[in-house]
Design a protein around this motif. Structure first.
Motif, PDB file in Angstrom:
ATOM      1  N   GLN A 161       0.876  -1.403   0.008  1.00  0.00           N
ATOM      2  CA  GLN A 161      -0.055   0.039  -0.011  1.00  0.00           C
ATOM      3  C   GLN A 161       0.799   1.215   0.144  1.00  0.00           C
ATOM      4  O   GLN A 161       0.559   2.121  -0.623  1.00  0.00           O
ATOM      5  CB  GLN A 161      -0.928  -0.193   1.331  1.00  0.00           C
ATOM      6  CG  GLN A 161      -1.775   1.243   1.214  1.00  0.00           C
ATOM      7  CD  GLN A 161      -2.786   0.959   2.267  1.00  0.00           C
ATOM      8  OE1 GLN A 161      -2.586   0.651   3.551  1.00  0.00           O
ATOM      9  NE2 GLN A 161      -4.309   1.573   1.969  1.00  0.00           N
ATOM     10  N   GLN A 162       1.931   1.295   0.613  1.00  0.00           N
ATOM     11  CA  GLN A 162       2.863   2.356   0.783  1.00  0.00           C
ATOM     12  C   GLN A 162       3.566   2.620  -0.457  1.00  0.00           C
ATOM     13  O   GLN A 162       3.726   3.664  -0.822  1.00  0.00           O
ATOM     14  CB  GLN A 162       3.541   2.347   2.013  1.00  0.00           C
ATOM     15  CG  GLN A 162       4.708   3.520   2.348  1.00  0.00           C
ATOM     16  CD  GLN A 162       5.428   3.591   3.754  1.00  0.00           C
ATOM     17  OE1 GLN A 162       5.306   2.754   4.541  1.00  0.00           O
ATOM     18  NE2 GLN A 162       6.309   4.492   3.804  1.00  0.00           N
ATOM     19  N   ASN A 163       4.249   1.351  -0.905  1.00  0.00           N
ATOM     20  CA  ASN A 163       5.177   1.737  -1.874  1.00  0.00           C
ATOM     21  C   ASN A 163       4.813   1.290  -3.114  1.00  0.00           C
ATOM     22  O   ASN A 163       5.558   1.545  -4.139  1.00  0.00           O
ATOM     23  CB  ASN A 163       6.346   0.589  -1.503  1.00  0.00           C
ATOM     24  CG  ASN A 163       7.134   1.001  -0.224  1.00  0.00           C
ATOM     25  OD1 ASN A 163       8.195   1.685  -0.338  1.00  0.00           O
ATOM     26  ND2 ASN A 163       6.881   0.369   0.749  1.00  0.00           N
ATOM     27  N   VAL A 164       3.701   0.713  -3.788  1.00  0.00           N
ATOM     28  CA  VAL A 164       3.083   0.421  -4.903  1.00  0.00           C
ATOM     29  C   VAL A 164       1.785   1.475  -5.074  1.00  0.00           C
ATOM     30  O   VAL A 164       1.846   2.249  -6.072  1.00  0.00           O
ATOM     31  CB  VAL A 164       2.808  -1.075  -5.116  1.00  0.00           C
ATOM     32  CG1 VAL A 164       2.299  -1.010  -6.551  1.00  0.00           C
ATOM     33  CG2 VAL A 164       3.994  -1.709  -4.999  1.00  0.00           C
ATOM     34  N   LEU A 165       0.701   1.221  -4.119  1.00  0.00           N
ATOM     35  CA  LEU A 165      -0.176   2.234  -4.129  1.00  0.00           C
ATOM     36  C   LEU A 165      -0.133   3.674  -3.756  1.00  0.00           C
ATOM     37  O   LEU A 165      -1.094   4.450  -4.208  1.00  0.00           O
ATOM     38  CB  LEU A 165      -1.361   1.597  -3.160  1.00  0.00           C
ATOM     39  CG  LEU A 165      -1.481   0.211  -3.627  1.00  0.00           C
ATOM     40  CD1 LEU A 165      -3.028   0.005  -2.945  1.00  0.00           C
ATOM     41  CD2 LEU A 165      -1.886  -0.006  -4.938  1.00  0.00           C
ATOM     42  N   ARG A 166       1.018   3.813  -3.395  1.00  0.00           N
ATOM     43  CA  ARG A 166       1.434   5.427  -2.849  1.00  0.00           C
ATOM     44  C   ARG A 166       0.265   5.925  -1.674  1.00  0.00           C
ATOM     45  O   ARG A 166      -0.305   6.935  -1.890  1.00  0.00           O
ATOM     46  CB  ARG A 166       1.508   6.378  -3.874  1.00  0.00           C
ATOM     47  CG  ARG A 166       2.943   5.845  -4.826  1.00  0.00           C
ATOM     48  CD  ARG A 166       3.350   7.056  -5.641  1.00  0.00           C
ATOM     49  NE  ARG A 166       2.222   7.499  -6.636  1.00  0.00           N
ATOM     50  CZ  ARG A 166       2.020   7.337  -7.790  1.00  0.00           C
ATOM     51  NH1 ARG A 166       3.011   6.391  -8.263  1.00  0.00           N
ATOM     52  NH2 ARG A 166       1.183   7.949  -8.513  1.00  0.00           N
ATOM     53  N   ASN A 167      -0.146   4.964  -0.877  1.00  0.00           N
ATOM     54  CA  ASN A 167      -1.251   5.163   0.112  1.00  0.00           C
ATOM     55  C   ASN A 167      -2.704   5.662  -0.538  1.00  0.00           C
ATOM     56  O   ASN A 167      -3.250   6.070   0.105  1.00  0.00           O
ATOM     57  CB  ASN A 167      -0.706   6.375   1.002  1.00  0.00           C
ATOM     58  CG  ASN A 167       0.477   5.651   2.043  1.00  0.00           C
ATOM     59  OD1 ASN A 167       0.471   4.502   2.355  1.00  0.00           O
ATOM     60  ND2 ASN A 167       1.349   6.439   2.210  1.00  0.00           N
ATOM     61  N   GLN A 168      -2.841   5.364  -1.704  1.00  0.00           N
ATOM     62  CA  GLN A 168      -4.161   5.520  -2.482  1.00  0.00           C
ATOM     63  C   GLN A 168      -5.116   4.351  -1.681  1.00  0.00           C
ATOM     64  O   GLN A 168      -4.620   3.413  -1.287  1.00  0.00           O
ATOM     65  CB  GLN A 168      -4.096   5.432  -3.793  1.00  0.00           C
ATOM     66  CG  GLN A 168      -3.179   6.833  -4.293  1.00  0.00           C
ATOM     67  CD  GLN A 168      -3.328   6.846  -5.755  1.00  0.00           C
ATOM     68  OE1 GLN A 168      -2.662   6.394  -6.458  1.00  0.00           O
ATOM     69  NE2 GLN A 168      -4.308   7.546  -6.469  1.00  0.00           N
ATOM     70  N   ASN A 169      -6.413   4.562  -1.963  1.00  0.00           N
ATOM     71  CA  ASN A 169      -7.337   3.754  -1.501  1.00  0.00           C
ATOM     72  C   ASN A 169      -7.382   2.433  -2.352  1.00  0.00           C
ATOM     73  O   ASN A 169      -7.276   2.662  -3.800  1.00  0.00           O
ATOM     74  CB  ASN A 169      -8.835   4.193  -1.582  1.00  0.00           C
ATOM     75  CG  ASN A 169      -9.003   5.174  -0.528  1.00  0.00           C
ATOM     76  OD1 ASN A 169      -8.071   5.305   0.773  1.00  0.00           O
ATOM     77  ND2 ASN A 169      -9.762   6.091  -0.718  1.00  0.00           N
ATOM     78  N   TRP A 170      -7.602   1.278  -1.887  1.00  0.00           N
ATOM     79  CA  TRP A 170      -7.883   0.046  -2.682  1.00  0.00           C
ATOM     80  C   TRP A 170      -9.090  -0.027  -3.537  1.00  0.00           C
ATOM     81  O   TRP A 170     -10.238   0.624  -3.151  1.00  0.00           O
ATOM     82  CB  TRP A 170      -7.700  -1.222  -1.799  1.00  0.00           C
ATOM     83  CG  TRP A 170      -6.706  -1.301  -0.918  1.00  0.00           C
ATOM     84  CD1 TRP A 170      -6.395  -0.655   0.431  1.00  0.00           C
ATOM     85  CD2 TRP A 170      -5.519  -2.244  -1.180  1.00  0.00           C
ATOM     86  NE1 TRP A 170      -5.088  -0.940   0.799  1.00  0.00           N
ATOM     87  CE2 TRP A 170      -4.649  -2.043  -0.049  1.00  0.00           C
ATOM     88  CE3 TRP A 170      -5.271  -3.139  -1.860  1.00  0.00           C
ATOM     89  CZ2 TRP A 170      -3.590  -2.796   0.045  1.00  0.00           C
ATOM     90  CZ3 TRP A 170      -4.108  -3.727  -2.029  1.00  0.00           C
ATOM     91  CH2 TRP A 170      -3.133  -3.580  -0.802  1.00  0.00           C
ATOM     92  N   GLY A 171      -8.958  -0.721  -4.850  1.00  0.00           N
ATOM     93  CA  GLY A 171     -10.110  -0.804  -5.592  1.00  0.00           C
ATOM     94  C   GLY A 171     -11.573  -1.591  -4.951  1.00  0.00           C
ATOM     95  O   GLY A 171     -11.087  -2.286  -3.824  1.00  0.00           O
ATOM     96  N   ARG A 172     -12.516  -1.274  -5.274  1.00  0.00           N
ATOM     97  CA  ARG A 172     -13.624  -1.797  -4.536  1.00  0.00           C
ATOM     98  C   ARG A 172     -13.794  -3.371  -4.734  1.00  0.00           C
ATOM     99  O   ARG A 172     -14.357  -4.111  -3.882  1.00  0.00           O
ATOM    100  CB  ARG A 172     -14.913  -1.174  -5.300  1.00  0.00           C
ATOM    101  CG  ARG A 172     -15.080   0.333  -4.792  1.00  0.00           C
ATOM    102  CD  ARG A 172     -16.207   0.721  -5.446  1.00  0.00           C
ATOM    103  NE  ARG A 172     -17.557   0.283  -5.051  1.00  0.00           N
ATOM    104  CZ  ARG A 172     -18.600   0.452  -5.369  1.00  0.00           C
ATOM    105  NH1 ARG A 172     -18.856   1.369  -6.471  1.00  0.00           N
ATOM    106  NH2 ARG A 172     -19.792  -0.364  -5.150  1.00  0.00           N
ATOM    107  N   GLY A 173     -13.323  -3.865  -5.871  1.00  0.00           N
ATOM    108  CA  GLY A 173     -13.404  -5.181  -6.294  1.00  0.00           C
ATOM    109  C   GLY A 173     -12.114  -6.177  -5.384  1.00  0.00           C
ATOM    110  O   GLY A 173     -12.144  -7.252  -5.917  1.00  0.00           O
ATOM    111  N   VAL A 174     -11.242  -5.657  -4.980  1.00  0.00           N
ATOM    112  CA  VAL A 174     -10.190  -6.419  -4.563  1.00  0.00           C
ATOM    113  C   VAL A 174     -10.473  -7.477  -3.300  1.00  0.00           C
ATOM    114  O   VAL A 174     -11.317  -6.865  -2.400  1.00  0.00           O
ATOM    115  CB  VAL A 174      -9.195  -5.448  -3.859  1.00  0.00           C
ATOM    116  CG1 VAL A 174      -7.830  -6.250  -3.248  1.00  0.00           C
ATOM    117  CG2 VAL A 174      -8.458  -4.328  -4.735  1.00  0.00           C
TER     118      VAL A 174
END
Length: 282
Positions: free
Chosen positions: A165-178
């Protein structure tokens, strides 16, 4: 005959005393935390039991966050974590009198995997991010077949989840379908039986696993993509690499210190390679 019986009884008492003394010298070390490191920690525990039979090493998983809380609450000797502790966790530890001591024990390339039938061989870090935040939903958007992307992740107790979440998503929210999985093994099983599946985790969980393909990853569009091999992780060409850690309350002492020194020794690091991660030193 009576004298012999008394002598025999005396010998039993002595032997009993020896047995009691031996029992009292046994020491237990507890390791709690990372599921990414679970198999590795178990291998270390088993091997160290042969090196030092007087010490029993107990290993439990549950996720890095579980181990970190256990360390803060004083219920484990060693916390195993697949991510660095957060400042808020270090501050909470300090407020409870715990002095956080970080010890790298292995190196890992966090692998991105897909179903083996998927013709896509590589992605950029940004494409992975956009898949996981829900902006890319079909493999045709990244050069693959017209097929929905089924996204798998570890759950929030996982250090790998936090690192990703920190290093790949850059702390953005997860998608609804995960779809969040309780373990990396379960995540791997789901990807292997889902044609449109994608997942991530410690490289050791995906190496040579039937039904799974590990993707090459490029740091940016237009740059070369690299697989999470030992050479590429050590050279930092593979962009999603990390250390795996032990945490202790202050500098380790006694048997805990001797165990950790052994883990970081040539013998202990050889087991890192056997499990499928990468040793601290080539």
């Amino acid at each position: 005959m009576k004298r012999n019986k008394v002598l025999g009884l005396g010998m039993l008492i002595v032997l009993g005393g020896v047995a009691t003394a031996y029992t009292l010298t046994q020491q237990s070390i507890t390791i709690k935390g990372s599921d990414t490191m679970l198999i590795l920690n178990q291998r270390w525990a088993e091997a160290y039991g042969r090196v030092n039979p007087r010490v029993s090493v107990s290993v439990t998983g549950g996720g890095s966050s579980i181990g970190i809380n256990a360390l803060i609450n004083g219920v484990t000797d060693i916390c195993a974590s697949s991510r660095p502790m957060r400042k808020s966790e270090i501050d909470r530890a300090r407020s409870r009198g715990v002095v956080v001591n970080e010890i790298p024990v292995a190196l890992d390339g966090l692998a991105i995997c897909v179903n083996a039938s998927n013709p896509v061989d590589s992605l950029t870090v940004d494409q992975v991010r956009r898949i996981y935040i829900g902006q890319i939903t079909n493999w045709s958007q990244v050069g693959g077949p017209d097929m929905p992307i089924v996204v798998f992740s570890r759950d929030s107790n996982s250090g790998t989840y936090g690192f990703f979440q920190q290093n790949v998503l850059r702390n953005q929210n997860w998608g609804r379908g995960v779809r969040f999985m309780p373990s990396t093994s379960e995540e791997a099983r789901e990807v292997a039986r889902t044609p449109g599946g994608i997942g991530y985790g410690g490289v050791a969980y995906f190496k040579n696993r039937p039904g799974i393909k590990i993707l090459k990853i490029a740091a940016k569009a237009g740059e070369p993509a690299y697989a999470p091999t030992e050479e590429n992780v050590r050279s930092r060409k593979y962009p999603i690499w990390r250390y795996l850690y032990f945490y202790t309350n202050g500098k380790p002492r006694g048997e805990v210190a001797r165990f950790i020194d052994w883990v970081r020794s040539k013998e202990g690091q050889a087991l890192v390679e056997e499990v499928g991660y990468y040793s601290l030193n080539p």
